[in-house]
Every structure is written in C-alpha cells, then in structure tokens.
Design a protein around this motif. Sequence first.
Motif, PDB file in Angstrom:
ATOM      1  N   LEU A  95      -7.362  27.384  93.504  1.00  0.00           N
ATOM      2  CA  LEU A  95      -7.249  27.526  92.055  1.00  0.00           C
ATOM      3  C   LEU A  95      -8.252  26.623  91.343  1.00  0.00           C
ATOM      4  O   LEU A  95      -8.841  27.016  90.335  1.00  0.00           O
ATOM      5  CB  LEU A  95      -5.825  27.191  91.611  1.00  0.00           C
ATOM      6  N   PHE A  96      -8.465  25.430  91.871  1.00  0.00           N
ATOM      7  CA  PHE A  96      -9.400  24.476  91.279  1.00  0.00           C
ATOM      8  C   PHE A  96     -10.785  25.096  91.093  1.00  0.00           C
ATOM      9  O   PHE A  96     -11.437  24.867  90.070  1.00  0.00           O
ATOM     10  CB  PHE A  96      -9.479  23.230  92.165  1.00  0.00           C
ATOM     11  N   LEU A  97     -11.234  25.881  92.047  1.00  0.00           N
ATOM     12  CA  LEU A  97     -12.547  26.516  91.960  1.00  0.00           C
ATOM     13  C   LEU A  97     -12.616  27.469  90.767  1.00  0.00           C
ATOM     14  O   LEU A  97     -13.605  27.472  90.027  1.00  0.00           O
ATOM     15  CB  LEU A  97     -12.848  27.255  93.260  1.00  0.00           C
ATOM     16  N   PHE A  98     -11.578  28.249  90.564  1.00  0.00           N
ATOM     17  CA  PHE A  98     -11.561  29.180  89.434  1.00  0.00           C
ATOM     18  C   PHE A  98     -11.555  28.442  88.101  1.00  0.00           C
ATOM     19  O   PHE A  98     -12.208  28.868  87.154  1.00  0.00           O
ATOM     20  CB  PHE A  98     -10.339  30.105  89.529  1.00  0.00           C
ATOM     21  N   VAL A  99     -10.834  27.335  88.043  1.00  0.00           N
ATOM     22  CA  VAL A  99     -10.782  26.544  86.807  1.00  0.00           C
ATOM     23  C   VAL A  99     -12.157  25.950  86.504  1.00  0.00           C
ATOM     24  O   VAL A  99     -12.639  26.031  85.370  1.00  0.00           O
ATOM     25  CB  VAL A  99      -9.710  25.434  86.911  1.00  0.00           C
ATOM     26  N   VAL A 100     -12.806  25.387  87.507  1.00  0.00           N
ATOM     27  CA  VAL A 100     -14.129  24.774  87.304  1.00  0.00           C
ATOM     28  C   VAL A 100     -15.151  25.827  86.874  1.00  0.00           C
ATOM     29  O   VAL A 100     -15.931  25.601  85.941  1.00  0.00           O
ATOM     30  CB  VAL A 100     -14.595  24.037  88.581  1.00  0.00           C
ATOM     31  N   ILE A 101     -15.146  26.974  87.518  1.00  0.00           N
ATOM     32  CA  ILE A 101     -16.102  28.025  87.167  1.00  0.00           C
ATOM     33  C   ILE A 101     -15.844  28.541  85.757  1.00  0.00           C
ATOM     34  O   ILE A 101     -16.782  28.770  84.985  1.00  0.00           O
ATOM     35  CB  ILE A 101     -16.063  29.156  88.209  1.00  0.00           C
ATOM     36  N   ALA A 102     -14.581  28.721  85.394  1.00  0.00           N
ATOM     37  CA  ALA A 102     -14.264  29.214  84.055  1.00  0.00           C
ATOM     38  C   ALA A 102     -14.686  28.208  82.986  1.00  0.00           C
ATOM     39  O   ALA A 102     -15.195  28.590  81.934  1.00  0.00           O
ATOM     40  CB  ALA A 102     -12.769  29.515  83.943  1.00  0.00           C
ATOM     41  N   LEU A 103     -14.483  26.929  83.256  1.00  0.00           N
ATOM     42  CA  LEU A 103     -14.836  25.915  82.258  1.00  0.00           C
ATOM     43  C   LEU A 103     -16.335  25.669  82.157  1.00  0.00           C
ATOM     44  O   LEU A 103     -16.822  25.251  81.102  1.00  0.00           O
ATOM     45  CB  LEU A 103     -14.111  24.601  82.555  1.00  0.00           C
ATOM     46  N   THR A 104     -17.074  25.920  83.237  1.00  0.00           N
ATOM     47  CA  THR A 104     -18.522  25.689  83.182  1.00  0.00           C
ATOM     48  C   THR A 104     -19.263  26.973  82.792  1.00  0.00           C
ATOM     49  O   THR A 104     -19.803  27.056  81.698  1.00  0.00           O
ATOM     50  CB  THR A 104     -19.054  25.147  84.518  1.00  0.00           C
ATOM     51  N   LEU A 105     -19.272  27.952  83.654  1.00  0.00           N
ATOM     52  CA  LEU A 105     -20.003  29.189  83.358  1.00  0.00           C
ATOM     53  C   LEU A 105     -19.345  29.957  82.214  1.00  0.00           C
ATOM     54  O   LEU A 105     -20.024  30.565  81.389  1.00  0.00           O
ATOM     55  CB  LEU A 105     -20.072  30.081  84.605  1.00  0.00           C
ATOM     56  N   GLY A 106     -18.029  29.900  82.147  1.00  0.00           N
ATOM     57  CA  GLY A 106     -17.328  30.643  81.110  1.00  0.00           C
ATOM     58  C   GLY A 106     -17.572  30.133  79.707  1.00  0.00           C
ATOM     59  O   GLY A 106     -17.498  30.895  78.757  1.00  0.00           O
ATOM     60  N   LEU A 107     -17.849  28.849  79.565  1.00  0.00           N
ATOM     61  CA  LEU A 107     -18.045  28.277  78.234  1.00  0.00           C
ATOM     62  C   LEU A 107     -19.476  27.859  77.932  1.00  0.00           C
ATOM     63  O   LEU A 107     -19.802  27.590  76.787  1.00  0.00           O
ATOM     64  CB  LEU A 107     -17.121  27.077  78.044  1.00  0.00           C
ATOM     65  N   ALA A 108     -20.314  27.746  78.952  1.00  0.00           N
ATOM     66  CA  ALA A 108     -21.686  27.265  78.741  1.00  0.00           C
ATOM     67  C   ALA A 108     -22.497  28.257  77.928  1.00  0.00           C
ATOM     68  O   ALA A 108     -22.282  29.456  78.050  1.00  0.00           O
ATOM     69  CB  ALA A 108     -22.356  27.027  80.089  1.00  0.00           C
ATOM     70  N   PRO A 109     -23.436  27.865  77.138  1.00  0.00           N
ATOM     71  CA  PRO A 109     -23.705  26.505  76.665  1.00  0.00           C
ATOM     72  C   PRO A 109     -22.649  26.087  75.655  1.00  0.00           C
ATOM     73  O   PRO A 109     -22.105  26.896  74.924  1.00  0.00           O
ATOM     74  CB  PRO A 109     -25.077  26.619  76.023  1.00  0.00           C
ATOM     75  N   PHE A 110     -22.374  24.819  75.612  1.00  0.00           N
ATOM     76  CA  PHE A 110     -21.275  24.293  74.817  1.00  0.00           C
ATOM     77  C   PHE A 110     -21.643  24.021  73.363  1.00  0.00           C
ATOM     78  O   PHE A 110     -20.770  23.940  72.515  1.00  0.00           O
ATOM     79  CB  PHE A 110     -20.750  22.993  75.442  1.00  0.00           C
ATOM     80  N   VAL A 111     -22.932  23.836  73.088  1.00  0.00           N
ATOM     81  CA  VAL A 111     -23.381  23.454  71.745  1.00  0.00           C
ATOM     82  C   VAL A 111     -24.205  24.588  71.166  1.00  0.00           C
ATOM     83  O   VAL A 111     -25.058  25.136  71.855  1.00  0.00           O
ATOM     84  CB  VAL A 111     -24.219  22.150  71.819  1.00  0.00           C
ATOM     85  N   PRO A 112     -24.035  25.035  69.976  1.00  0.00           N
ATOM     86  CA  PRO A 112     -23.154  24.530  68.933  1.00  0.00           C
ATOM     87  C   PRO A 112     -21.703  25.008  69.079  1.00  0.00           C
ATOM     88  O   PRO A 112     -20.798  24.427  68.495  1.00  0.00           O
ATOM     89  CB  PRO A 112     -23.767  25.074  67.659  1.00  0.00           C
ATOM     90  N   GLU A 113     -21.473  26.091  69.824  1.00  0.00           N
ATOM     91  CA  GLU A 113     -20.115  26.549  70.123  1.00  0.00           C
ATOM     92  C   GLU A 113     -20.153  27.237  71.476  1.00  0.00           C
ATOM     93  O   GLU A 113     -21.212  27.691  71.911  1.00  0.00           O
ATOM     94  CB  GLU A 113     -19.596  27.487  69.038  1.00  0.00           C
ATOM     95  N   PRO A 114     -19.024  27.306  72.157  1.00  0.00           N
ATOM     96  CA  PRO A 114     -19.027  27.975  73.467  1.00  0.00           C
ATOM     97  C   PRO A 114     -19.539  29.412  73.355  1.00  0.00           C
ATOM     98  O   PRO A 114     -19.227  30.138  72.407  1.00  0.00           O
ATOM     99  CB  PRO A 114     -17.559  27.942  73.881  1.00  0.00           C
ATOM    100  N   HIS A 115     -20.355  29.791  74.308  1.00  0.00           N
ATOM    101  CA  HIS A 115     -21.023  31.088  74.277  1.00  0.00           C
ATOM    102  C   HIS A 115     -20.020  32.244  74.276  1.00  0.00           C
ATOM    103  O   HIS A 115     -20.207  33.229  73.570  1.00  0.00           O
ATOM    104  CB  HIS A 115     -21.965  31.193  75.474  1.00  0.00           C
TER     105      HIS A 115
END
Length: 75
Positions: free
Chosen positions: A10-30
Amino acid sequence: MLTWIDRLPLFLFVVIALTLGLAPFVPEPHLWEKLKLLAAGNLVRPIDLFDLLLHGLPWVLLLVKLGRLAGRRRA
C-alpha cells in the motif's frame, strides 16, 4: 486479473499518488488544475486529456488497492 495490485504494498501506491499524482506542486497540484479545467468544460486538447489520465491514474490505482484491502478484510 488484479493480483499484481495485491502483491504490491500500500505504501507504494500512496507514494506514487502523492508524487506523480500531484506533481508539479507549484502553483497548484497539476491534477487539481486539470480537474478544474474539466469542470469548466475547457479540457479539450488531447495533451490535457492525456495529462489528466497520467496524473489521475495513481489515484485510481490507490482507490482500487484500498477497495481490495477493504473487501479482503470483510471476507
């Protein structure tokens, strides 16, 4: 068919969702930007649709993983 999801932690899915799923973070999640475009009806370019799929897929996989874990605990 989805046994590969069960084998991955499960940890792998959480990390991927938080990184690739939200990147780039600035100015707002993609992903948030693409969802706003979709809600406004402005998500029409093929690259934007691909981008939505690319950034949304990790979240879909995370939800599938959580659903399969919940189903296994009930059974």
